[in-house]
Design a protein around this motif. Sequence first.
Motif, PDB file in Angstrom:
ATOM      1  N   LEU A 234      -3.260   2.172  -3.641  1.00 44.50           N
ATOM      2  CA  LEU A 234      -2.654   3.495  -3.700  1.00 44.50           C
ATOM      3  C   LEU A 234      -3.583   4.498  -3.048  1.00 44.50           C
ATOM      4  O   LEU A 234      -4.785   4.519  -3.315  1.00 44.50           O
ATOM      5  CB  LEU A 234      -2.423   3.897  -5.156  1.00 44.50           C
ATOM      6  CG  LEU A 234      -1.843   5.292  -5.405  1.00 44.50           C
ATOM      7  CD1 LEU A 234      -0.376   5.350  -4.987  1.00 44.50           C
ATOM      8  CD2 LEU A 234      -1.992   5.682  -6.875  1.00 44.50           C
ATOM      9  N   TRP A 235      -3.022   5.336  -2.159  1.00 46.82           N
ATOM     10  CA  TRP A 235      -3.770   6.442  -1.558  1.00 46.82           C
ATOM     11  C   TRP A 235      -3.121   7.750  -1.967  1.00 46.82           C
ATOM     12  O   TRP A 235      -1.910   7.836  -2.135  1.00 46.82           O
ATOM     13  CB  TRP A 235      -3.726   6.372  -0.025  1.00 46.82           C
ATOM     14  CG  TRP A 235      -4.410   5.201   0.595  1.00 46.82           C
ATOM     15  CD1 TRP A 235      -5.156   4.233  -0.016  1.00 46.82           C
ATOM     16  CD2 TRP A 235      -4.408   4.867   1.986  1.00 46.82           C
ATOM     17  NE1 TRP A 235      -5.614   3.332   0.902  1.00 46.82           N
ATOM     18  CE2 TRP A 235      -5.176   3.697   2.138  1.00 46.82           C
ATOM     19  CE3 TRP A 235      -3.840   5.452   3.106  1.00 46.82           C
ATOM     20  CZ2 TRP A 235      -5.378   3.094   3.375  1.00 46.82           C
ATOM     21  CZ3 TRP A 235      -4.032   4.867   4.346  1.00 46.82           C
ATOM     22  CH2 TRP A 235      -4.800   3.693   4.475  1.00 46.82           C
ATOM     23  N   TRP A 236      -3.972   8.795  -2.070  1.00 48.02           N
ATOM     24  CA  TRP A 236      -3.419  10.130  -2.262  1.00 48.02           C
ATOM     25  C   TRP A 236      -4.382  11.168  -1.703  1.00 48.02           C
ATOM     26  O   TRP A 236      -5.597  11.047  -1.858  1.00 48.02           O
ATOM     27  CB  TRP A 236      -3.184  10.434  -3.744  1.00 48.02           C
ATOM     28  CG  TRP A 236      -1.843  11.090  -3.972  1.00 48.02           C
ATOM     29  CD1 TRP A 236      -1.439  12.312  -3.549  1.00 48.02           C
ATOM     30  CD2 TRP A 236      -0.725  10.504  -4.651  1.00 48.02           C
ATOM     31  NE1 TRP A 236      -0.132  12.548  -3.913  1.00 48.02           N
ATOM     32  CE2 TRP A 236       0.330  11.453  -4.597  1.00 48.02           C
ATOM     33  CE3 TRP A 236      -0.509   9.279  -5.288  1.00 48.02           C
ATOM     34  CZ2 TRP A 236       1.578  11.214  -5.166  1.00 48.02           C
ATOM     35  CZ3 TRP A 236       0.727   9.045  -5.858  1.00 48.02           C
ATOM     36  CH2 TRP A 236       1.757  10.002  -5.792  1.00 48.02           C
TER      37      TRP A 236
ATOM     38  N   TRP B 123       0.430   5.777 -11.887  1.00 42.13           N
ATOM     39  CA  TRP B 123       0.320   4.493 -11.203  1.00 42.13           C
ATOM     40  C   TRP B 123      -0.795   3.642 -11.803  1.00 42.13           C
ATOM     41  O   TRP B 123      -0.614   2.431 -12.012  1.00 42.13           O
ATOM     42  CB  TRP B 123       0.059   4.720  -9.720  1.00 42.13           C
ATOM     43  CG  TRP B 123       1.268   5.153  -8.951  1.00 42.13           C
ATOM     44  CD1 TRP B 123       1.746   6.423  -8.813  1.00 42.13           C
ATOM     45  CD2 TRP B 123       2.170   4.306  -8.234  1.00 42.13           C
ATOM     46  NE1 TRP B 123       2.879   6.429  -8.039  1.00 42.13           N
ATOM     47  CE2 TRP B 123       3.158   5.152  -7.673  1.00 42.13           C
ATOM     48  CE3 TRP B 123       2.220   2.946  -7.990  1.00 42.13           C
ATOM     49  CZ2 TRP B 123       4.198   4.644  -6.885  1.00 42.13           C
ATOM     50  CZ3 TRP B 123       3.247   2.434  -7.205  1.00 42.13           C
ATOM     51  CH2 TRP B 123       4.229   3.281  -6.668  1.00 42.13           C
ATOM     52  N   GLN B 124      -1.917   4.226 -12.084  1.00 46.45           N
ATOM     53  CA  GLN B 124      -3.043   3.459 -12.625  1.00 46.45           C
ATOM     54  C   GLN B 124      -2.733   2.925 -14.014  1.00 46.45           C
ATOM     55  O   GLN B 124      -3.143   1.804 -14.354  1.00 46.45           O
ATOM     56  CB  GLN B 124      -4.298   4.320 -12.643  1.00 46.45           C
ATOM     57  CG  GLN B 124      -4.859   4.597 -11.255  1.00 46.45           C
ATOM     58  CD  GLN B 124      -6.072   5.507 -11.284  1.00 46.45           C
ATOM     59  OE1 GLN B 124      -6.173   6.397 -12.136  1.00 46.45           O
ATOM     60  NE2 GLN B 124      -6.995   5.307 -10.356  1.00 46.45           N
TER      61      GLN B 124
ATOM     62  N   VAL C  88      -1.299   9.867  -9.680  1.00 45.63           N
ATOM     63  CA  VAL C  88      -2.228   8.724  -9.627  1.00 45.63           C
ATOM     64  C   VAL C  88      -2.414   8.121 -11.011  1.00 45.63           C
ATOM     65  O   VAL C  88      -2.448   6.894 -11.180  1.00 45.63           O
ATOM     66  CB  VAL C  88      -3.578   9.146  -9.013  1.00 45.63           C
ATOM     67  CG1 VAL C  88      -4.639   8.080  -9.240  1.00 45.63           C
ATOM     68  CG2 VAL C  88      -3.428   9.419  -7.520  1.00 45.63           C
TER      69      VAL C  88
ATOM     70  N   THR D 280       0.862  -1.188   0.000  1.00 38.08           N
ATOM     71  CA  THR D 280       0.000   0.000   0.000  1.00 38.08           C
ATOM     72  C   THR D 280       0.891   1.229   0.000  1.00 38.08           C
ATOM     73  O   THR D 280       1.661   1.453   0.942  1.00 38.08           O
ATOM     74  CB  THR D 280      -0.942   0.008   1.214  1.00 38.08           C
ATOM     75  OG1 THR D 280      -1.787  -1.154   1.146  1.00 38.08           O
ATOM     76  CG2 THR D 280      -1.809   1.264   1.219  1.00 38.08           C
TER      77      THR D 280
ATOM     78  N   LEU E 273      -4.644  -1.976  -9.639  1.00 35.79           N
ATOM     79  CA  LEU E 273      -4.433  -1.185  -8.433  1.00 35.79           C
ATOM     80  C   LEU E 273      -5.751  -0.679  -7.849  1.00 35.79           C
ATOM     81  O   LEU E 273      -6.594  -0.144  -8.567  1.00 35.79           O
ATOM     82  CB  LEU E 273      -3.543   0.012  -8.795  1.00 35.79           C
ATOM     83  CG  LEU E 273      -2.961   0.872  -7.690  1.00 35.79           C
ATOM     84  CD1 LEU E 273      -1.944   0.106  -6.859  1.00 35.79           C
ATOM     85  CD2 LEU E 273      -2.296   2.118  -8.299  1.00 35.79           C
ATOM     86  N   GLN E 274      -5.921  -0.851  -6.536  1.00 36.53           N
ATOM     87  CA  GLN E 274      -7.037  -0.199  -5.844  1.00 36.53           C
ATOM     88  C   GLN E 274      -6.602   1.206  -5.452  1.00 36.53           C
ATOM     89  O   GLN E 274      -5.505   1.383  -4.916  1.00 36.53           O
ATOM     90  CB  GLN E 274      -7.431  -0.985  -4.592  1.00 36.53           C
ATOM     91  CG  GLN E 274      -8.024  -2.358  -4.871  1.00 36.53           C
ATOM     92  CD  GLN E 274      -8.612  -2.975  -3.611  1.00 36.53           C
ATOM     93  OE1 GLN E 274      -9.182  -2.283  -2.758  1.00 36.53           O
ATOM     94  NE2 GLN E 274      -8.487  -4.293  -3.487  1.00 36.53           N
ATOM     95  N   THR E 275      -7.441   2.196  -5.709  1.00 33.33           N
ATOM     96  CA  THR E 275      -7.042   3.589  -5.506  1.00 33.33           C
ATOM     97  C   THR E 275      -8.061   4.327  -4.659  1.00 33.33           C
ATOM     98  O   THR E 275      -9.276   4.176  -4.848  1.00 33.33           O
ATOM     99  CB  THR E 275      -6.895   4.318  -6.854  1.00 33.33           C
ATOM    100  OG1 THR E 275      -5.941   3.623  -7.665  1.00 33.33           O
ATOM    101  CG2 THR E 275      -6.417   5.750  -6.653  1.00 33.33           C
ATOM    102  N   HIS E 276      -7.542   5.131  -3.711  1.00 34.87           N
ATOM    103  CA  HIS E 276      -8.387   6.010  -2.907  1.00 34.87           C
ATOM    104  C   HIS E 276      -7.778   7.405  -2.933  1.00 34.87           C
ATOM    105  O   HIS E 276      -6.628   7.590  -2.531  1.00 34.87           O
ATOM    106  CB  HIS E 276      -8.493   5.521  -1.458  1.00 34.87           C
ATOM    107  CG  HIS E 276      -9.278   4.258  -1.304  1.00 34.87           C
ATOM    108  ND1 HIS E 276     -10.631   4.250  -1.081  1.00 34.87           N
ATOM    109  CD2 HIS E 276      -8.893   2.961  -1.380  1.00 34.87           C
ATOM    110  CE1 HIS E 276     -11.055   2.998  -1.001  1.00 34.87           C
ATOM    111  NE2 HIS E 276     -10.018   2.197  -1.177  1.00 34.87           N
ATOM    112  N   ILE E 277      -8.548   8.380  -3.396  1.00 35.50           N
ATOM    113  CA  ILE E 277      -8.142   9.781  -3.358  1.00 35.50           C
ATOM    114  C   ILE E 277      -8.974  10.459  -2.277  1.00 35.50           C
ATOM    115  O   ILE E 277     -10.206  10.429  -2.316  1.00 35.50           O
ATOM    116  CB  ILE E 277      -8.336  10.465  -4.718  1.00 35.50           C
ATOM    117  CG1 ILE E 277      -7.446   9.797  -5.771  1.00 35.50           C
ATOM    118  CG2 ILE E 277      -8.005  11.954  -4.610  1.00 35.50           C
ATOM    119  CD1 ILE E 277      -7.629  10.340  -7.168  1.00 35.50           C
TER     120      ILE E 277
END
Length: 311
Positions: free
Chosen positions: A256-258, A273-274, A270, A163, A280-284
């Motif tokens: 991935l978080w941002w 990375w995507q 982001v 992560t 990838l699981q992503t949370h902004i």
Amino acid sequence: MKKVLLLAVPLLLALLAGLYQGAYACIGHWLYANATDLEASIYGFSEERVNIGDMELALYRNHNPGKPAIVMLHGFSADKDVWPRFAKHFVDDYQVIIPDLAGHGDTGFKPGWDYGMPAQAARVMALLDALDIGQAHIIGNSMGGFLTAVIALDYPQRTLSATMVDPAGTRFPQPSDMFRMLEQGINPFLIHNQAEFQRFYPMTMAQPPFLPNVVLAAVGNKYIARRDELQTIFAGFHSSPALDERLPELSVPAMLWWGDQDRLLHVSAVEVWQAGVPQLQTHIFAGIGHMPMVEIPARSARIYREFLQGL
């Protein structure tokens, strides 16, 4: 006599002011050094030092043998104290290991150490070996996020998940405030005085937790004292190969978080990375800056727990 008294008064006031400033600084440094350790112990963490061969790494750890391990990695110029309020949500079900990376915190700094990401990744593996841990979930922020990805790429057989939280290590389609400063020859991490620290600190978080002014002043003093060390570490980790070309190799479960208000590393990365890691699981996080695990520890911990439970 009157003239002597007139001269003595400002000298006495200056002496008293100096004593006050000295006491103020001592209080701040004591609180900075001890309050976070006390808080971590309340959450169930002990302070330890582990010999990994070429150095001893300082760390926080809860003792939960037989449970899955999580390693939490701090960013550049930070230390293990950024994690406990987030980490406390995992002490019952996981072994949690939070090291001070080489050059940081209680592990300390030596000018001859290698501060590049491959060397730091090898040290994390040596730490797991010393603790007799075969595999671990890795989560890291900023430089620690860069390091998390390097570990997942170089040691996938030992990485249960990766992560990355506002990570360094890739290109940024849009420049952050920090990158604009670097282009002008100004590194905001290299602090010369309290005024510079007061401009820098709001760059690190959009919603920082409360800290008394006396503690913030102590943190600023520590940055000032460590300026040359931080310059060496910064050069070391920025010389590490970029991740862009390697992202498609990332095979472990990854998230991935941002924070969309990150002023140090722009959220536009982001898309990089995507594109490189389609699974990838992503949370902004809206309204959050560079350190979601510090700014919203309970909320981000819930998201991380859901990720781990879904593996």
